[in-house]
Design a protein around this motif. Structure first.
Motif, PDB file in Angstrom:
ATOM      1  N   GLU A   8       4.702  -6.191  -3.202  1.00  0.00           N
ATOM      2  CA  GLU A   8       3.255  -6.378  -3.053  1.00  0.00           C
ATOM      3  C   GLU A   8       2.877  -6.500  -1.579  1.00  0.00           C
ATOM      4  O   GLU A   8       1.883  -5.913  -1.131  1.00  0.00           O
ATOM      5  N   GLN A   9       3.662  -7.247  -0.811  1.00  0.00           N
ATOM      6  CA  GLN A   9       3.370  -7.395   0.614  1.00  0.00           C
ATOM      7  C   GLN A   9       3.512  -6.070   1.346  1.00  0.00           C
ATOM      8  O   GLN A   9       2.697  -5.749   2.215  1.00  0.00           O
ATOM      9  N   GLU A  10       4.529  -5.291   1.008  1.00  0.00           N
ATOM     10  CA  GLU A  10       4.694  -3.969   1.614  1.00  0.00           C
ATOM     11  C   GLU A  10       3.483  -3.097   1.327  1.00  0.00           C
ATOM     12  O   GLU A  10       2.980  -2.390   2.218  1.00  0.00           O
ATOM     13  N   MET A  11       2.996  -3.147   0.092  1.00  0.00           N
ATOM     14  CA  MET A  11       1.835  -2.352  -0.295  1.00  0.00           C
ATOM     15  C   MET A  11       0.597  -2.789   0.469  1.00  0.00           C
ATOM     16  O   MET A  11      -0.198  -1.962   0.937  1.00  0.00           O
ATOM     17  N   ILE A  12       0.427  -4.105   0.621  1.00  0.00           N
ATOM     18  CA  ILE A  12      -0.727  -4.630   1.343  1.00  0.00           C
ATOM     19  C   ILE A  12      -0.684  -4.199   2.805  1.00  0.00           C
ATOM     20  O   ILE A  12      -1.693  -3.766   3.371  1.00  0.00           O
ATOM     21  N   VAL A  13       0.488  -4.302   3.427  1.00  0.00           N
ATOM     22  CA  VAL A  13       0.636  -3.879   4.822  1.00  0.00           C
ATOM     23  C   VAL A  13       0.281  -2.404   4.965  1.00  0.00           C
ATOM     24  O   VAL A  13      -0.472  -2.006   5.880  1.00  0.00           O
ATOM     25  N   GLU A  14       0.808  -1.569   4.091  1.00  0.00           N
ATOM     26  CA  GLU A  14       0.539  -0.132   4.162  1.00  0.00           C
ATOM     27  C   GLU A  14      -0.944   0.167   3.942  1.00  0.00           C
ATOM     28  O   GLU A  14      -1.519   1.034   4.618  1.00  0.00           O
ATOM     29  N   THR A  15      -1.571  -0.548   3.009  1.00  0.00           N
ATOM     30  CA  THR A  15      -2.984  -0.314   2.705  1.00  0.00           C
ATOM     31  C   THR A  15      -3.877  -0.690   3.874  1.00  0.00           C
ATOM     32  O   THR A  15      -4.778   0.061   4.260  1.00  0.00           O
ATOM     33  N   VAL A  16      -3.630  -1.868   4.451  1.00  0.00           N
ATOM     34  CA  VAL A  16      -4.460  -2.328   5.568  1.00  0.00           C
ATOM     35  C   VAL A  16      -4.229  -1.452   6.798  1.00  0.00           C
ATOM     36  O   VAL A  16      -5.181  -1.092   7.502  1.00  0.00           O
TER      37      VAL A  16
END
Length: 386
Positions: A8-16
């Motif tokens: 989830e954190q990886e996804m958030i980093v990539e999204t932002v």
């Protein structure tokens, strides 16, 4: 001990990061040139952030926020740090201090701020009261069921786009071991309140497009219902909240430093002088080695401080260390990047000069480097009676 990020954190980093690259980067040069973010552009960024589900991601789910933990929110701030602050301010992260709202204040200020319907600003600093918050002269005297506010605030960030301001004012005095100090109270003051004026602040070399304002209060009448928290307890509320802003500064400095490094590394590998890449020379390659070491160190200091908050551990010293080191690291990294680029590093064709100028204020706002060193040394020495 796990140094990896969750899926989830990886996804958030990539999204932002993708948001910053597609929605922020394309507008940076124009904002830098004009010093202005058109209102419609700010509204567009805010709307897209809301649609993405990241607006007020620093607030708990029970009030409508995303409920991110401190580590994950710090990762968000790190990615936002890659972009122009004049633009990323619309990727809304309302002041955490608004969680102190009670009763009708929640409907009038907290919830609209979380929904992106209102923007807040925080007013502490004065011409004669910077690091010495309890030396402020802006004062509010009680008059019946109201407080009457008089005084001036300056260096107030993004007050020019705020719908209301959280104002800290002296409401009395008390005797302390260090002499007489002001009692501080926080107030919620709406734009347009009679006696309250927001004026253009100073032109700054750092963060163009992210404006500061001067606030004037002349017999500005504030109902007691707009006291945030308790009367005379504003200093305590500020201390509870300021750790968050210092962690944000640390994280954004890391993000900006990584963007600078991401520009510098390939340049050093591709730029040739004397028949070989300049990065093949130790004079350049050792700079790169120092830069990435410092960036990584600042990153881990910052995330470790956020982890302590999530673990419920004391973190004042660790946050101060992260803010101190990250802000000073950014100054060194941007300076070395310009040295590697040579004369081109100072030209407007590249954003490096902007990053270099922007870096200077990070060692001043949200607690100067000297204040951070004071917090760190006090934490170390007090248990020993010194």
């Amino acid at each position: 001990m796990d140094f990896g990020l969750s899926e989830e954190q990886e996804m958030i980093v990539e999204t932002v990061r993708a948001f910053v690259e597609t929605e922020i980067y394309p507008h940076e040069n124009e904002v830098e040139r004009t010093g202005i973010v058109p209102p419609e552009l700010g509204d567009e960024i805010r709307r897209k952030c809301i649609d993405l589900g990241f607006y007020a991601c620093n607030f708990p789910e029970e009030v409508g926020g995303a409920g991110l933990d401190h580590v994950t929110f710090t990762l968000v701030e790190r990615e936002l740090g890659r972009g122009s602050l004049g633009l990323t301010v619309f990727f809304g992260r309302p002041s955490g201090i608004l969680m102190a709202c009670e009763g009708e204040q929640r409907e009038r200020y907290l919830l609209p701020a979380v929904r992106g319907e209102k923007i807040d600003a925080l007013a502490i600093t004065e011409p004669d009261a910077g690091s010495d918050m309890r030396g402020m002269k802006c004062a509010a005297r009680r008059d019946g069921g109201d407080f009457v506010l008089n005084g001036t605030k300056h260096f107030i960030s993004h007050a020019d786009v705020a719908d209301f301001v959280i104002v800290f004012a002296a409401t009395g005095e008390e005797e302390t071991p260090k002499g007489i100090k002001k009692k501080i109270t926080a107030f919620l003051v709406d734009r347009g309140t009679p006696g309250f004026e927001i004026r253009k602040g100073y032109d700054s070399v750092s963060h163009r497009g992210y404006h500061n304002s001067t606030l004037s209060f002349e017999d500005c009448r504030i109902p007691e219902a707009q006291v945030l928290g308790e009367v005379h307890r504003g200093f305590d509320i500020a201390n509870q909240w300021l750790y968050g802003t210092r962690l944000t500064v640390a994280a954004t400095c890391v993000g900006r430093a990584r963007r600078v490094f991401d520009m510098t590394l390939p340049y050093a590998a591709e730029r040739k002088q004397f028949g070989k890449p300049i990065g093949a020379n130790q004079g350049v390659s050792f700079k790169l080695a120092d830069m990435i070491t410092e960036i990584d160190a600042a990153d881990w200091l910052t995330l470790a401080a956020a982890w302590r908050l999530d673990a419920g551990l004391p973190a004042d010293r660790q946050i101060a260390s992260a803010k101190l080191y990250s802000s000073e690291m950014l100054a060194r990294v941007t300076d070395e990047a310009i040295q590697i680029f040579g004369g081109m590093g100072l030209m407007d064709d590249l954003p490096l000069a902007r990053f270099w100028r922007d870096a200077r204020v990070e060692r001043i706002w949200d607690g100067t480097s000297e204040i951070q060193r004071h917090i760190i040394s006090r934490d170390l020495l007090r248990p020993l009676g010194a």
